[in-house]
Design an enzyme around this catalytic site. Structure first.
Site, PDB file in Angstrom:
ATOM      1  N   ASP A  82       0.820  -1.213   0.000  1.00 46.05           N
ATOM      2  CA  ASP A  82       0.000   0.000   0.000  1.00 46.05           C
ATOM      3  C   ASP A  82       0.853   1.261   0.000  1.00 46.05           C
ATOM      4  O   ASP A  82       1.770   1.397   0.829  1.00 46.05           O
ATOM      5  CB  ASP A  82      -0.874   0.037   1.266  1.00 46.05           C
ATOM      6  N   GLU A 113      -5.299   4.310  -3.152  1.00 46.38           N
ATOM      7  CA  GLU A 113      -6.732   4.526  -2.963  1.00 46.38           C
ATOM      8  C   GLU A 113      -7.221   5.696  -3.825  1.00 46.38           C
ATOM      9  O   GLU A 113      -6.525   6.707  -3.959  1.00 46.38           O
ATOM     10  CB  GLU A 113      -7.028   4.797  -1.489  1.00 46.38           C
ATOM     11  N   GLU A 180     -14.002  -2.153  -2.152  1.00 45.74           N
ATOM     12  CA  GLU A 180     -14.237  -2.414  -0.731  1.00 45.74           C
ATOM     13  C   GLU A 180     -15.620  -1.886  -0.325  1.00 45.74           C
ATOM     14  O   GLU A 180     -15.938  -0.698  -0.545  1.00 45.74           O
ATOM     15  CB  GLU A 180     -13.142  -1.745   0.122  1.00 45.74           C
TER      16      GLU A 180
HETATM   17  O1  KIV Z   1      -4.877  -2.186   3.987  1.00 50.26           O
HETATM   18  C1  KIV Z   1      -5.492  -3.213   3.642  1.00 50.26           C
HETATM   19  O2  KIV Z   1      -5.389  -4.279   4.247  1.00 50.26           O
HETATM   20  C2  KIV Z   1      -6.370  -3.106   2.480  1.00 50.26           C
HETATM   21  C3  KIV Z   1      -7.317  -4.239   2.217  1.00 50.26           C
HETATM   22  C4  KIV Z   1      -8.402  -4.248   3.210  1.00 50.26           C
HETATM   23  C5  KIV Z   1      -7.844  -4.213   0.831  1.00 50.26           C
HETATM   24  O3  KIV Z   1      -6.343  -2.133   1.794  1.00 50.26           O
END
Ligand code: KIV
Length: 263
Positions: A82, A113, A180
């Site tokens: 991420d 995101e 999500e």
């Molecule tokens: O940070 C995370 O674990 C996520 C998932 C819930 C898709 O973005």
């Protein structure tokens, strides 16, 4: 899976893609030895491991640290990491630096995101050779703007917006996207309209794959059970049983036994 190209192949062949989060050595090793296709070093690490209320505290350094550990302990798996809060909002150069740090730490791709206002930045990452996974619907980094962790795109106008955002992510060159907490029927129809695979969490069964937070699917937190997550095992109860048995054995003088002692 070892490359993002296999994501497209899975959609073309109708094979579901299985994604789970991993943050540390034990979870990476567990998933390395499983049939899970892809490991997500999610910024949910801030909630699961650090006990924070949201994901906003994640930094590039924190994400790179967890990514390095996961990539080292699951070398055969595809690893997506991420991008932290606001990483794609400070311009292409900043986003490139953050993404580069995650790829240098061992990620094969990054997840970002939203898309409105930063589609160009995502496109720039893709053009720079960095595979990008999108994330729409409930985007936890916007929890305060969204007014909490709630289902998104229930209203027709929001549904139309999600459809447009998904198309924008595909145009930007993303190789897949997470949906999500969006209604299952909407996720199904948007999934059918896209060439790239969708990965659902709280988005019904008709996405091209599913992702869950490892701690949710293993039942680590007895106090947290979102509607969309299934506890496939009650780990919290198992751990409590184990710790209680240990304490009881120490107090009863049955641990350590002879075979656990040195002569
Ligand atoms: O940070 C995370 O674990 C996520 C998932 C819930 C898709 O973005």
């Amino acid at each position: 899976m070892k490359t993002i190209r296999e994501f497209a192949g899975a959609k073309a062949e109708g094979r579901k893609i299985v994604v789970a989060t991993a943050y540390d050595a034990w979870s990476a090793r567990l998933l390395a030895d499983s049939s899970v296709d892809c490991l997500l070093v999610g910024d949910s690490v801030m909630m699961t491991l650090y006990g924070e209320r949201d994901t906003l505290g994640a930094t590039t350094e924190i994400m790179a640290t967890h990514t390095r550990i996961v990539a080292r302990h699951a070398p055969e798996k595809l690893v997506v990491a991420d991008l932290p809060f606001l990483a794609v909002r400070k311009g292409a150069a900043h986003a490139l630096d953050c993404a580069a740090a995650l790829l240098r730490a061992g990620a094969h791709a990054v997840k970002a995101e939203g898309v409105r206002g930063h589609a160009e930045v995502l496109h720039h990452l893709v053009e720079s050779g960095i595979p990008v996974m999108g994330h729409l619907g409930l985007t936890p980094q916007s929890v305060h703007a969204l007014g909490g962790y709630r289902v998104q795109a229930r209203e027709p106008a929001e549904a139309a917006q999600l459809r447009a955002d998904a198309a924008a992510l595909e145009t930007a060159g993303c190789f897949s996207m997470v949906f999500e907490c969006v209604p299952a029927a909407l996720a199904k129809s948007v999934t059918a309209s896209l060439k790239i695979p969708t990965i659902g969490i709280g988005a019904g069964t008709d996405c091209d794959g599913q992702v869950l937070v490892l701690h949710d699917l293993l039942g680590f937190n007895p106090d947290f059970k979102p509607k969309f997550a299934r506890r496939f095992v009650d780990t919290a109860a198992l751990m409590k049983t184990g710790v209680t048995a240990y304490a009881d054995a120490v107090r009863a003088g049955t641990f350590p036994a002879d075979e656990e002692s040195f002569r």
